[in-house]
Write a protein that holds these residues in place. Structure first.
Motif, PDB file in Angstrom:
ATOM      1  N   ALA A 190       0.811  -1.219   0.000  1.00  9.40           N
ATOM      2  CA  ALA A 190       0.000   0.000   0.000  1.00  9.40           C
ATOM      3  C   ALA A 190       0.845   1.270   0.000  1.00  9.40           C
ATOM      4  N   MET A 191       2.127   1.141   0.264  1.00 11.17           N
ATOM      5  CA  MET A 191       3.004   2.315   0.305  1.00 11.17           C
ATOM      6  C   MET A 191       3.221   2.871  -1.094  1.00 11.17           C
ATOM      7  N   ALA A 192       3.341   4.190  -1.167  1.00 13.53           N
ATOM      8  CA  ALA A 192       3.586   4.866  -2.444  1.00 13.53           C
ATOM      9  C   ALA A 192       4.814   5.758  -2.310  1.00 13.53           C
ATOM     10  N   VAL A 193       5.452   6.001  -3.428  1.00 10.92           N
ATOM     11  CA  VAL A 193       6.580   6.928  -3.441  1.00 10.92           C
ATOM     12  C   VAL A 193       6.094   8.264  -2.883  1.00 10.92           C
ATOM     13  N   GLY A 194       6.845   8.820  -1.962  1.00 13.98           N
ATOM     14  CA  GLY A 194       6.473  10.082  -1.334  1.00 13.98           C
ATOM     15  C   GLY A 194       5.846   9.909   0.037  1.00 13.98           C
ATOM     16  N   ASP A 195       5.412   8.685   0.359  1.00 16.62           N
ATOM     17  CA  ASP A 195       4.923   8.440   1.712  1.00 16.62           C
ATOM     18  C   ASP A 195       6.091   8.572   2.681  1.00 16.62           C
ATOM     19  N   ARG A 196       5.767   8.716   3.932  1.00 19.40           N
ATOM     20  CA  ARG A 196       6.785   8.917   4.955  1.00 19.40           C
ATOM     21  C   ARG A 196       6.561   7.912   6.089  1.00 19.40           C
ATOM     22  N   ALA A 197       7.650   7.498   6.737  1.00 17.20           N
ATOM     23  CA  ALA A 197       7.542   6.514   7.822  1.00 17.20           C
ATOM     24  C   ALA A 197       8.471   6.863   8.974  1.00 17.20           C
ATOM     25  N   PHE A 198       8.005   6.511  10.160  1.00 18.86           N
ATOM     26  CA  PHE A 198       8.880   6.552  11.322  1.00 18.86           C
ATOM     27  C   PHE A 198       9.762   5.319  11.282  1.00 18.86           C
ATOM     28  N   PHE A 199      11.021   5.475  11.644  1.00 16.63           N
ATOM     29  CA  PHE A 199      11.960   4.368  11.789  1.00 16.63           C
ATOM     30  C   PHE A 199      12.014   4.054  13.278  1.00 16.63           C
ATOM     31  N   TYR A 200      11.592   2.833  13.615  1.00 19.87           N
ATOM     32  CA  TYR A 200      11.433   2.429  15.010  1.00 19.87           C
ATOM     33  C   TYR A 200      12.412   1.317  15.345  1.00 19.87           C
ATOM     34  N   HIS A 201      13.181   1.506  16.411  1.00 24.26           N
ATOM     35  CA  HIS A 201      14.062   0.448  16.905  1.00 24.26           C
ATOM     36  C   HIS A 201      13.235  -0.465  17.809  1.00 24.26           C
ATOM     37  N   SER A 202      13.090  -1.728  17.400  1.00 25.70           N
ATOM     38  CA  SER A 202      12.356  -2.688  18.219  1.00 25.70           C
ATOM     39  C   SER A 202      13.317  -3.500  19.073  1.00 25.70           C
ATOM     40  N   ASN A 203      12.767  -4.179  20.041  1.00 23.81           N
ATOM     41  CA  ASN A 203      13.515  -5.031  20.978  1.00 23.81           C
ATOM     42  C   ASN A 203      14.520  -4.252  21.810  1.00 23.81           C
ATOM     43  N   VAL A 204      15.533  -3.657  21.188  1.00 20.99           N
ATOM     44  CA  VAL A 204      16.513  -2.866  21.919  1.00 20.99           C
ATOM     45  C   VAL A 204      16.192  -1.397  21.680  1.00 20.99           C
ATOM     46  N   GLY A 205      15.894  -0.667  22.725  1.00 22.37           N
ATOM     47  CA  GLY A 205      15.561   0.740  22.590  1.00 22.37           C
ATOM     48  C   GLY A 205      14.066   0.987  22.595  1.00 22.37           C
ATOM     49  N   ARG A 206      13.338   0.285  21.729  1.00 23.45           N
ATOM     50  CA  ARG A 206      11.883   0.445  21.615  1.00 23.45           C
ATOM     51  C   ARG A 206      11.491   1.912  21.560  1.00 23.45           C
ATOM     52  N   GLU A 207      11.932   2.548  20.453  1.00 27.20           N
ATOM     53  CA  GLU A 207      11.647   3.973  20.310  1.00 27.20           C
ATOM     54  C   GLU A 207      11.719   4.389  18.846  1.00 27.20           C
ATOM     55  N   ILE A 208      10.988   5.442  18.525  1.00 26.38           N
ATOM     56  CA  ILE A 208      11.064   6.059  17.201  1.00 26.38           C
ATOM     57  C   ILE A 208      12.331   6.891  17.190  1.00 26.38           C
TER      58      ILE A 208
END
Length: 137
Positions: free
Chosen positions: A40-58
């Protein structure tokens, strides 16, 4: 523009590696709902990069720069990936604990579907999380 959150374990692929590589294929997703989200993603969409397991934060923000295509790490050809480009670090990382403590974010997919590695983020949630992380771009 649609908004998303993509998860990565920092010991497998970190924000620093994303920044160093600039554009990177988001490979290795092996969940059908996450695949639908990638498609469903399209060029120009934006995303948060989230560290999972270690850190658990955007920890950062990426742009989608190539729509879904066959994941080169899947020899059977069943899965897809997208290419993402680093936009910038989150000035103040937003932790999972902060997200869960905020009633405004109770229905955020990250909270409701915690094991899913690619989730949509509503416009309202995006704006709220940007304020929490002091993201102004």
């Amino acid at each position: 523009m649609a908004y998303w959150l993509v998860k990565s374990e920092p010991d497998a692929f970190s924000w620093d590696e994303q920044v160093a590589n600039d554009v990177e294929p988001w490979t290795g997703v092996r969940n059908h709902q996450a695949k639908k989200n990638l498609m469903a993603m399209a060029v120009g969409d934006r995303a948060f990069f989230y560290h999972s397991n270690v850190g658990r934060e955007i920890v950062g923000v990426v742009d989608i720069v190539r729509a879904a295509y066959p994941d080169p790490t899947d020899p059977q050809g069943r899965w897809v990936c997208v290419d993402v480009r680093a936009v910038g670090p989150m000035p103040r990382p937003v932790t999972l604990a902060q997200i869960k403590a905020d009633p405004t974010l109770a229905d955020l997919a990250l909270v409701r579907q915690s094991r899913l590695s690619v989730v949509p983020v509503s416009d309202a949630h995006w704006a709220h999380l940007c304020r929490m992380g002091e993201w102004a771009r």
